[in-house]
Motif scaffolding. Structure first.
Motif, PDB file in Angstrom:
ATOM      1  N   TYR A  74       0.825  -1.215   0.000  1.00 48.17           N
ATOM      2  CA  TYR A  74       0.000   0.000   0.000  1.00 48.17           C
ATOM      3  C   TYR A  74       0.857   1.262   0.000  1.00 48.17           C
ATOM      4  O   TYR A  74       0.553   2.222  -0.704  1.00 48.17           O
ATOM      5  N   SER A  75       1.927   1.251   0.758  1.00 48.02           N
ATOM      6  CA  SER A  75       2.810   2.416   0.779  1.00 48.02           C
ATOM      7  C   SER A  75       3.986   2.260  -0.180  1.00 48.02           C
ATOM      8  O   SER A  75       4.626   3.239  -0.552  1.00 48.02           O
ATOM      9  N   ASN A  76       4.297   1.019  -0.547  1.00 44.83           N
ATOM     10  CA  ASN A  76       5.518   0.736  -1.316  1.00 44.83           C
ATOM     11  C   ASN A  76       6.759   1.280  -0.616  1.00 44.83           C
ATOM     12  O   ASN A  76       7.721   1.685  -1.259  1.00 44.83           O
ATOM     13  N   PHE A  77       6.697   1.314   0.700  1.00 40.93           N
ATOM     14  CA  PHE A  77       7.829   1.821   1.481  1.00 40.93           C
ATOM     15  C   PHE A  77       8.269   0.712   2.433  1.00 40.93           C
ATOM     16  O   PHE A  77       7.691   0.511   3.505  1.00 40.93           O
ATOM     17  N   LYS A  78       9.292  -0.016   2.006  1.00 39.09           N
ATOM     18  CA  LYS A  78       9.768  -1.141   2.803  1.00 39.09           C
ATOM     19  C   LYS A  78      10.774  -0.671   3.847  1.00 39.09           C
ATOM     20  O   LYS A  78      11.682   0.110   3.533  1.00 39.09           O
ATOM     21  N   VAL A  79      10.601  -1.164   5.063  1.00 33.85           N
ATOM     22  CA  VAL A  79      11.490  -0.783   6.164  1.00 33.85           C
ATOM     23  C   VAL A  79      12.029  -2.047   6.826  1.00 33.85           C
ATOM     24  O   VAL A  79      11.301  -3.042   6.984  1.00 33.85           O
ATOM     25  N   GLY A  80      13.294  -2.007   7.197  1.00 38.65           N
ATOM     26  CA  GLY A  80      13.910  -3.109   7.948  1.00 38.65           C
ATOM     27  C   GLY A  80      14.486  -2.572   9.242  1.00 38.65           C
ATOM     28  O   GLY A  80      15.046  -1.469   9.274  1.00 38.65           O
ATOM     29  N   CYS A 132      10.356  -6.381   9.922  1.00 37.13           N
ATOM     30  CA  CYS A 132      10.002  -5.531   8.787  1.00 37.13           C
ATOM     31  C   CYS A 132       8.573  -5.025   8.963  1.00 37.13           C
ATOM     32  O   CYS A 132       7.828  -5.562   9.793  1.00 37.13           O
ATOM     33  N   ASN A 133       8.217  -4.015   8.199  1.00 33.48           N
ATOM     34  CA  ASN A 133       6.833  -3.542   8.297  1.00 33.48           C
ATOM     35  C   ASN A 133       5.896  -4.525   7.595  1.00 33.48           C
ATOM     36  O   ASN A 133       6.245  -5.131   6.580  1.00 33.48           O
ATOM     37  N   VAL A 134       4.730  -4.692   8.185  1.00 37.27           N
ATOM     38  CA  VAL A 134       3.715  -5.627   7.678  1.00 37.27           C
ATOM     39  C   VAL A 134       2.405  -4.850   7.564  1.00 37.27           C
ATOM     40  O   VAL A 134       1.736  -4.602   8.566  1.00 37.27           O
ATOM     41  N   GLU A 135       2.097  -4.440   6.336  1.00 37.04           N
ATOM     42  CA  GLU A 135       0.890  -3.626   6.145  1.00 37.04           C
ATOM     43  C   GLU A 135      -0.343  -4.506   5.966  1.00 37.04           C
ATOM     44  O   GLU A 135      -0.244  -5.728   5.785  1.00 37.04           O
ATOM     45  N   ASN A 136      -1.505  -3.845   6.039  1.00 32.76           N
ATOM     46  CA  ASN A 136      -2.776  -4.557   5.933  1.00 32.76           C
ATOM     47  C   ASN A 136      -3.744  -3.698   5.133  1.00 32.76           C
ATOM     48  O   ASN A 136      -3.679  -2.464   5.211  1.00 32.76           O
ATOM     49  N   THR A 192       1.814  -2.893  10.853  1.00 33.95           N
ATOM     50  CA  THR A 192       2.796  -2.736  11.930  1.00 33.95           C
ATOM     51  C   THR A 192       4.139  -2.302  11.357  1.00 33.95           C
ATOM     52  O   THR A 192       4.492  -2.631  10.225  1.00 33.95           O
ATOM     53  N   CYS A 193       4.888  -1.582  12.153  1.00 36.26           N
ATOM     54  CA  CYS A 193       6.190  -1.050  11.732  1.00 36.26           C
ATOM     55  C   CYS A 193       7.297  -2.082  11.914  1.00 36.26           C
ATOM     56  O   CYS A 193       7.178  -3.025  12.710  1.00 36.26           O
ATOM     57  N   ALA A 194       8.385  -1.859  11.199  1.00 34.60           N
ATOM     58  CA  ALA A 194       9.544  -2.743  11.272  1.00 34.60           C
ATOM     59  C   ALA A 194      10.093  -2.837  12.701  1.00 34.60           C
ATOM     60  O   ALA A 194      10.451  -3.924  13.176  1.00 34.60           O
ATOM     61  N   GLU A 195      10.141  -1.706  13.375  1.00 35.51           N
ATOM     62  CA  GLU A 195      10.691  -1.685  14.733  1.00 35.51           C
ATOM     63  C   GLU A 195       9.853  -2.565  15.657  1.00 35.51           C
ATOM     64  O   GLU A 195      10.387  -3.279  16.512  1.00 35.51           O
ATOM     65  N   ALA A 196       8.517  -2.502  15.473  1.00 31.54           N
ATOM     66  CA  ALA A 196       7.626  -3.304  16.320  1.00 31.54           C
ATOM     67  C   ALA A 196       7.885  -4.788  16.088  1.00 31.54           C
ATOM     68  O   ALA A 196       7.875  -5.588  17.039  1.00 31.54           O
ATOM     69  N   PHE A 214      19.104  -0.476  14.643  1.00 32.85           N
ATOM     70  CA  PHE A 214      19.459  -0.066  13.271  1.00 32.85           C
ATOM     71  C   PHE A 214      18.184  -0.129  12.432  1.00 32.85           C
ATOM     72  O   PHE A 214      17.468  -1.129  12.435  1.00 32.85           O
ATOM     73  N   VAL A 215      17.859   0.959  11.728  1.00 29.42           N
ATOM     74  CA  VAL A 215      16.645   1.005  10.897  1.00 29.42           C
ATOM     75  C   VAL A 215      17.019   1.487   9.499  1.00 29.42           C
ATOM     76  O   VAL A 215      17.776   2.461   9.349  1.00 29.42           O
ATOM     77  N   VAL A 216      16.488   0.819   8.463  1.00 29.88           N
ATOM     78  CA  VAL A 216      16.818   1.213   7.092  1.00 29.88           C
ATOM     79  C   VAL A 216      15.576   1.235   6.209  1.00 29.88           C
ATOM     80  O   VAL A 216      14.662   0.413   6.363  1.00 29.88           O
ATOM     81  N   PRO A 271      17.807   9.383   5.823  1.00 35.46           N
ATOM     82  CA  PRO A 271      17.630   8.152   6.600  1.00 35.46           C
ATOM     83  C   PRO A 271      16.286   8.139   7.309  1.00 35.46           C
ATOM     84  O   PRO A 271      15.841   9.172   7.831  1.00 35.46           O
ATOM     85  N   VAL A 272      15.650   6.975   7.319  1.00 38.06           N
ATOM     86  CA  VAL A 272      14.286   6.850   7.834  1.00 38.06           C
ATOM     87  C   VAL A 272      14.198   7.282   9.301  1.00 38.06           C
ATOM     88  O   VAL A 272      15.102   7.019  10.097  1.00 38.06           O
ATOM     89  N   SER A 273      13.112   7.934   9.635  1.00 37.62           N
ATOM     90  CA  SER A 273      12.912   8.409  11.001  1.00 37.62           C
ATOM     91  C   SER A 273      11.794   7.606  11.656  1.00 37.62           C
ATOM     92  O   SER A 273      10.672   7.587  11.153  1.00 37.62           O
ATOM     93  N   PRO A 274      12.071   6.910  12.747  1.00 37.40           N
ATOM     94  CA  PRO A 274      11.028   6.100  13.396  1.00 37.40           C
ATOM     95  C   PRO A 274       9.821   6.948  13.792  1.00 37.40           C
ATOM     96  O   PRO A 274       9.972   8.092  14.237  1.00 37.40           O
ATOM     97  N   CYS A 275       8.637   6.376  13.652  1.00 32.49           N
ATOM     98  CA  CYS A 275       7.422   7.120  14.020  1.00 32.49           C
ATOM     99  C   CYS A 275       7.366   7.295  15.540  1.00 32.49           C
ATOM    100  O   CYS A 275       8.094   6.632  16.294  1.00 32.49           O
ATOM    101  N   GLY A 276       6.484   8.156  15.980  1.00 32.46           N
ATOM    102  CA  GLY A 276       6.375   8.436  17.411  1.00 32.46           C
ATOM    103  C   GLY A 276       6.064   7.204  18.234  1.00 32.46           C
ATOM    104  O   GLY A 276       6.640   6.986  19.304  1.00 32.46           O
TER     105      GLY A 276
END
Ligand code: THU
Length: 139
Positions: A22-28, A42-46, A53-57, A75-77, A83-88
């Motif tokens: 949906y976002s085409n924005f892959k995060v590791g 990794c992020n798992v969209e629905n 859910t976010c990659a960090e989660a 480490f987040v990529v 460089p990607v900024s983790p959400c709040g």
């Protein structure tokens, strides 16, 4: 392989498995526990967008599932210009398991790296100190 390279490798590899149609924005993301093990997510969209859910989660969940609860490094990529900024929400999730001086490396695919501490990412984090029951009315 150095610790930094191991974390980077884990985050880059898991990013490939992200489910982000949906976002085409892959995060590791990779977190290293105080015991030294590295956990990746990794992020798992629905299709019901808020259920994603976010990659960090994911990385945190893998660490907790393995029986560990203390983060020593993150480490987040993502494929972003900066460089990607983790959400709040993820900043608060990381603060649950990591001290303020934990180093968080934010990366993109072009070799740009930003290193920050958790305290810099989430100043004034809501913490157990704010839940001190002694300061509450006991009615
Ligand atoms: N995302 C993460 O997984 N981690 C971040 O640090 C930033 C954002 C994800 C959530 C969503 O799947 C996509 O990136 C776009 O927001």
């Amino acid at each position: 392989m150095s610790v930094e390279n191991s974390m980077e490798k884990a985050a880059f590899a898991v990013r490939e498995n992200a489910h982000a149609p949906y976002s085409n924005f892959k995060v590791g993301a990779a977190v290293r526990s105080v015991e030294g093990a590295i956990y990746a997510g990794c992020n798992v969209e629905n299709i019901s967008y808020p259920e994603g859910t976010c990659a960090e989660a994911g990385a945190i969940a893998a660490m907790v599932a393995a029986g560990e609860t203390r983060i020593s490094e993150v480490f987040v990529v993502a494929d972003s210009k900066q460089p990607v900024s983790p959400c709040g929400g993820c900043r608060q999730k990381l603060a649950e398991f990591g001290a303020g001086d934990v180093v968080v490396t934010l990366a993109n695919l072009n070799g740009v790296r930003v290193r920050m501490t958790l305290a810099e990412l989430l100043p004034g984090a809501f913490s157990t100190n704010h839940m001190d029951l002694d300061h509450k009315d006991s009615d």
